[in-house]
Write a protein that holds these residues in place. Sequence first.
Motif, mmCIF file in Angstrom:
data_model
loop_
_atom_site.group_PDB
_atom_site.id
_atom_site.type_symbol
_atom_site.label_atom_id
_atom_site.label_comp_id
_atom_site.label_asym_id
_atom_site.label_seq_id
_atom_site.Cartn_x
_atom_site.Cartn_y
_atom_site.Cartn_z
ATOM 1 N N VAL A 130 3.039 -14.748 -0.821
ATOM 2 C CA VAL A 130 2.230 -13.949 -1.741
ATOM 3 C C VAL A 130 1.351 -14.904 -2.541
ATOM 4 O O VAL A 130 1.818 -15.922 -3.043
ATOM 5 N N LEU A 131 0.080 -14.570 -2.646
ATOM 6 C CA LEU A 131 -0.870 -15.355 -3.422
ATOM 7 C C LEU A 131 -1.073 -14.678 -4.775
ATOM 8 O O LEU A 131 -1.322 -13.473 -4.839
ATOM 9 N N VAL A 132 -0.945 -15.437 -5.860
ATOM 10 C CA VAL A 132 -1.175 -14.910 -7.201
ATOM 11 C C VAL A 132 -2.682 -14.930 -7.451
ATOM 12 O O VAL A 132 -3.318 -15.974 -7.342
ATOM 13 N N GLN A 142 -3.674 -7.611 1.696
ATOM 14 C CA GLN A 142 -3.836 -6.469 0.793
ATOM 15 C C GLN A 142 -3.525 -6.883 -0.623
ATOM 16 O O GLN A 142 -2.671 -7.752 -0.858
ATOM 17 N N ARG A 143 -4.208 -6.255 -1.580
ATOM 18 C CA ARG A 143 -3.991 -6.573 -2.993
ATOM 19 C C ARG A 143 -3.014 -5.586 -3.612
ATOM 20 O O ARG A 143 -3.033 -4.394 -3.299
ATOM 21 N N TYR A 144 -2.191 -6.132 -4.504
ATOM 22 C CA TYR A 144 -1.192 -5.332 -5.206
ATOM 23 C C TYR A 144 -1.218 -5.711 -6.681
ATOM 24 O O TYR A 144 -1.493 -6.855 -7.029
ATOM 25 N N VAL A 149 6.251 -3.874 -5.921
ATOM 26 C CA VAL A 149 5.765 -3.099 -4.781
ATOM 27 C C VAL A 149 5.828 -3.939 -3.506
ATOM 28 O O VAL A 149 6.215 -3.444 -2.441
ATOM 29 N N ILE A 150 5.485 -5.200 -3.619
ATOM 30 C CA ILE A 150 5.532 -6.092 -2.450
ATOM 31 C C ILE A 150 6.979 -6.287 -2.005
ATOM 32 O O ILE A 150 7.282 -6.232 -0.810
ATOM 33 N N ALA A 151 7.886 -6.505 -2.955
ATOM 34 C CA ALA A 151 9.305 -6.685 -2.611
ATOM 35 C C ALA A 151 9.855 -5.435 -1.922
ATOM 36 O O ALA A 151 10.607 -5.532 -0.944
#
Length: 174
Positions: A130-132, A142-144, A149-151
């Motif tokens: 995951v990129l901050v 995709q952006r979150y 939500v990613i977890a």
Amino acid sequence: MLRLASTLANRPPVSVQTAAGRDRLRNRDPAGLDGEIAELVDRSTQELRRAWRTLHHSGPPLGLSRDLIIRGLADKLEQRAHGGPSRALQRRLRILAGEFEKGALSFDPGIVLKTGATLVRQWGGHAHTVLVREDGFEYEGQRYRSLTVIAERITGAHWSGPRFFGVSKRARAS
């Protein structure tokens, strides 16, 4: 019209496209900006209030001291010249202000991840990266807005995103 407003109108601004897609006006002459800010001290309180209305599109809050009016005007002039705080910082400040207004005697700003940091977690035999970003997180293109939500997407179950990626206080203390 006030000298302050007229000098803003007469100075040629430069339009700059920011990462958020908004145009911001930037002042070409930093020395001129310093001069405008220094001149604020010589203005009458009535002139300062008119300048506040011009720049903020509303009057200054009742009871605001002359010193704070000057500081508010200087800040607004600097924002117009150099750009204001990023969306991420604005969001973080709103969250902290909300916690403070709820009556928390003290609050912990929590863990703050730097833009550009990479979080990696092994799960199900795969490395998940995951990129901050300034406005949230990016995972698989995709952006979150939330790590949680990613977890959940990775595991299929509800997880605390920060804890899943090892950025919770408990994980950091060990």
